[in-house]
Scaffold this active site. Structure first.
Site, mmCIF file in Angstrom:
data_model
loop_
_atom_site.group_PDB
_atom_site.id
_atom_site.type_symbol
_atom_site.label_atom_id
_atom_site.label_comp_id
_atom_site.label_asym_id
_atom_site.label_seq_id
_atom_site.Cartn_x
_atom_site.Cartn_y
_atom_site.Cartn_z
ATOM 1 C CE1 TYR A 1 -3.914 12.684 51.431
ATOM 2 C CE2 TYR A 1 -3.316 13.789 49.377
ATOM 3 C CZ TYR A 1 -3.196 13.665 50.758
ATOM 4 O OH TYR A 1 -2.364 14.505 51.458
ATOM 5 C CG ASN B 1 -8.860 14.328 56.981
ATOM 6 O OD1 ASN B 1 -7.960 15.166 57.106
ATOM 7 N ND2 ASN B 1 -8.735 13.268 56.196
ATOM 8 C CG HIS C 1 -0.219 19.203 59.329
ATOM 9 N ND1 HIS C 1 -0.245 17.990 59.972
ATOM 10 C CD2 HIS C 1 -0.657 18.955 58.061
ATOM 11 C CE1 HIS C 1 -0.653 17.049 59.130
ATOM 12 N NE2 HIS C 1 -0.914 17.607 57.961
ATOM 13 C CG ASP D 1 -7.838 28.326 70.654
ATOM 14 O OD1 ASP D 1 -7.249 27.472 71.338
ATOM 15 O OD2 ASP D 1 -7.405 29.482 70.487
ATOM 16 C CG HIS E 1 -4.764 12.693 59.068
ATOM 17 N ND1 HIS E 1 -5.066 13.956 58.630
ATOM 18 C CD2 HIS E 1 -4.525 12.800 60.395
ATOM 19 C CE1 HIS E 1 -4.996 14.793 59.652
ATOM 20 N NE2 HIS E 1 -4.681 14.116 60.740
ATOM 21 C CB SER F 1 -1.852 9.952 53.677
ATOM 22 O OG SER F 1 -1.784 11.196 54.352
ATOM 23 N NE ARG G 1 2.169 15.837 53.798
ATOM 24 C CZ ARG G 1 1.368 16.582 53.034
ATOM 25 N NH1 ARG G 1 0.170 16.919 53.457
ATOM 26 N NH2 ARG G 1 1.739 16.979 51.835
HETATM 27 C C1 DQA Z 1 -4.634 14.518 55.034
HETATM 28 C C2 DQA Z 1 -3.145 14.669 55.357
HETATM 29 C C3 DQA Z 1 -2.742 16.117 55.401
HETATM 30 O O1 DQA Z 1 -1.355 16.244 55.696
HETATM 31 C C4 DQA Z 1 -2.988 16.773 54.063
HETATM 32 O O2 DQA Z 1 -2.671 18.146 54.112
HETATM 33 C C5 DQA Z 1 -4.398 16.557 53.581
HETATM 34 C C6 DQA Z 1 -4.972 15.226 53.738
HETATM 35 C C7 DQA Z 1 -5.026 13.037 54.912
HETATM 36 O O3 DQA Z 1 -6.217 12.751 54.953
HETATM 37 O O4 DQA Z 1 -4.153 12.186 54.732
HETATM 38 O O5 DQA Z 1 -5.015 17.440 53.009
HETATM 39 O O6 DQA Z 1 -5.381 15.075 56.093
#
Ligand code: DQA
Length: 145
Positions: A24, A75, A81, A88, A101, A103, A112
């Site tokens: 991150y 995000n 997930h 919905d 995301h 990552s 993920r």
């Molecule tokens: C995330 C990726 C998710 O898997 C994780 O739970 C996050 C951050 C990302 O921005 O990479 O909280 O959404």
């Protein structure tokens, strides 16, 4: 008219700066929002921001999103997930949305790699860190034009 975009962050984004630096980048949510504001200004878009750790609040924000936004950047963090409730609610919102995301979720742990919102979104940007939000704004702008 400037396109209004709500940037919605979900669970654990309030502590973004304390999370895994490798994934991150060590940036805080406030710093991230400043960067997104800067990207939005360059693209002549009008951003607003929300973050919550409570799934029901995220859902209710989606219910009302159409009152103040033309498009969404989502995000939801880990909710991405598995939260069928958020999926919905996104359908209820009925606005063009981009999943983002920081990552590369599709290259991390197996759990993920599932996104319950992806097929409702016009695009997904992942693994590009902060720059991914610029790309998401560009995708929305192209759709809203
Ligand atoms: C995330 C990726 C998710 O898997 C994780 O739970 C996050 C951050 C990302 O921005 O990479 O909280 O959404």
């Amino acid at each position: 008219m400037r396109h209004r975009v709500e940037v919605m962050h979900g669970v654990n984004f309030d502590v973004l700066g304390s999370r895994n630096v490798e994934h991150y980048g060590g940036i805080s949510l406030t710093e991230l929002e400043v960067k997104i504001k800067h990207f939005a200004r360059e693209l002549e878009m009008e951003p607003s921001f929300s973050q919550t750790n409570h799934e029901g609040d995220f859902v209710e924000r989606l219910h009302r999103a159409g009152e103040s936004a033309d498009g969404l950047i989502l995000n939801p963090g880990a909710w991405t997930h598995y939260s069928w409730a958020i999926r919905d609610a996104l359908e209820v919102a009925g606005l063009p949305a981009v999943e983002v995301h920081l990552s590369a979720v599709d290259e991390r742990e197996e759990w993920r790699r599932t996104s319950v919102i992806r097929d409702l979104c016009i695009g997904c940007v992942q693994g590009k860190g902060v720059e991914g939000y610029r790309e998401a704004l560009e995708l929305l702008r192209a759709r809203l034009r």
